[in-house]
Design an enzyme around this catalytic site. Structure first.
Site, mmCIF file in Angstrom:
data_model
loop_
_atom_site.group_PDB
_atom_site.id
_atom_site.type_symbol
_atom_site.label_atom_id
_atom_site.label_comp_id
_atom_site.label_asym_id
_atom_site.label_seq_id
_atom_site.Cartn_x
_atom_site.Cartn_y
_atom_site.Cartn_z
ATOM 1 N N HIS A 1 24.259 76.284 42.901
ATOM 2 C CA HIS A 1 24.587 75.133 41.976
ATOM 3 C C HIS A 1 24.070 73.786 42.376
ATOM 4 O O HIS A 1 23.402 72.911 41.466
ATOM 5 C CB HIS A 1 26.069 74.812 41.837
ATOM 6 C CG HIS A 1 26.729 76.024 41.185
ATOM 7 N ND1 HIS A 1 26.492 76.363 40.008
ATOM 8 C CD2 HIS A 1 27.787 76.606 41.562
ATOM 9 C CE1 HIS A 1 27.334 77.493 39.609
ATOM 10 N NE2 HIS A 1 28.309 77.694 40.706
ATOM 11 N N HIS B 1 21.375 71.663 40.066
ATOM 12 C CA HIS B 1 21.551 70.009 40.059
ATOM 13 C C HIS B 1 20.127 69.561 40.455
ATOM 14 O O HIS B 1 19.744 68.493 39.578
ATOM 15 C CB HIS B 1 22.836 69.583 40.814
ATOM 16 C CG HIS B 1 22.828 68.150 40.336
ATOM 17 N ND1 HIS B 1 23.801 67.594 41.244
ATOM 18 C CD2 HIS B 1 22.490 67.418 39.059
ATOM 19 C CE1 HIS B 1 23.859 66.150 40.419
ATOM 20 N NE2 HIS B 1 23.122 66.187 39.682
ATOM 21 N N HIS C 1 26.238 80.696 47.138
ATOM 22 C CA HIS C 1 26.423 80.657 45.650
ATOM 23 C C HIS C 1 26.430 79.122 45.261
ATOM 24 O O HIS C 1 25.860 78.724 44.166
ATOM 25 C CB HIS C 1 27.499 81.435 45.402
ATOM 26 C CG HIS C 1 28.156 81.172 43.865
ATOM 27 N ND1 HIS C 1 27.499 81.854 42.883
ATOM 28 C CD2 HIS C 1 28.935 80.235 43.534
ATOM 29 C CE1 HIS C 1 28.212 81.260 41.785
ATOM 30 N NE2 HIS C 1 28.981 80.462 42.044
ATOM 31 N N GLU C 2 27.410 78.535 46.129
ATOM 32 C CA GLU C 2 27.735 77.092 45.785
ATOM 33 C C GLU C 2 26.378 76.127 45.984
ATOM 34 O O GLU C 2 26.273 75.160 45.514
ATOM 35 C CB GLU C 2 28.621 76.574 46.634
ATOM 36 C CG GLU C 2 30.198 77.277 46.485
ATOM 37 C CD GLU C 2 30.576 77.222 44.999
ATOM 38 O OE1 GLU C 2 30.063 76.343 44.250
ATOM 39 O OE2 GLU C 2 31.314 78.072 44.527
#
Length: 224
Positions: free
Chosen positions: A96, A100, A92-93
């Site tokens: 991100h 980006h 999940h991270e």
């Protein structure tokens, strides 16, 4: 009737956070059949996807991706853990980080808005505590109402920003992380992975509700 209303309100504010914590804990048991930890999977995914300059770090501040420092930060249990929760939170991270890397505009807007929300919530708390003193000092008609209105706007902004970030979280979970996890997680674990990804997003629902609850608490205090 009042007791039922209070119980209902507490359920609305508390249950999302409790549910998210329960889901994460439910799937946090160590798995011998998983080849790596959350940190190892995150690092592997970043290298595999060609996302350069992003590092994986352990943190005590909760799992998150820092777009300014370009760091995927995982709590100790997810950094070192070899569990469904650990690898799913890591993915999940990384989701991100993918956002980006691809220039996903809502992520940039979210980063700015989160900073605004944090400052707004601090300002709201300061205004609430200072309201009686400011009213005494100014002696202006409606002075207390103005200060309280400013504090309401501050706390309301924090709650709104947390809710606005939900689309970013769901995109990181289900458009970025989930397709990757299908390649690494056994099929029988995928329903659990979906629950963990949903829980990751729901932490922001809980944060928004906490802001609303905090506002209500201060309003009750000032009415005394």
């Amino acid at each position: 009737m009042i007791v039922l209303l209070i119980a209902f309100l507490l359920a609305i504010f508390i249950l999302p956070n409790l549910w998210a914590k329960w889901v994460l804990a439910r799937h946090s048991k160590g798995r011998d059949d998983y080849p790596g930890t959350g940190a190892e999977l995150a690092d592997h995914l970043l290298r595999r996807l060609g996302i350069e300059g992003v590092k994986v770090e352990m943190t005590e501040q909760g799992d998150h991706y820092d777009p300014e420092a370009r760091r995927v930060r995982l709590s100790r249990e997810h950094y070192e853990g070899r569990s469904l929760t650990a690898v799913t939170v890591a993915a999940h991270e990384v989701g991100h980080a993918i956002q980006h890397h691809e220039g996903y505009a809502p992520l940039t807007a979210r980063a700015r808005m989160v900073g605004v929300a944090q400052r707004a919530e601090k300002l709201g708390a300061l205004l609430m505590m200072a309201a009686p003193f400011l009213f005494i000092l100014t002696r202006l008609p409606g002075g207390m109402a103005v200060v309280i209105a400013m504090a309401v706007i501050s706390f309301g902004t924090a709650a709104l920003v947390h809710l606005v970030t939900l689309p970013v979280e769901f995109d990181a979970s289900f458009n970025r992380a989930l397709p990757l996890l299908r390649e690494y997680v056994p099929p029988y674990d995928m329903p659990g992975a979906r629950h963990v990804l949903t829980a990751c997003a729901f932490t922001y629902v809980a944060a928004s509700l906490a802001s609303i609850l905090n506002l209500g608490r201060w309003l009750v205090i000032l009415r005394r």
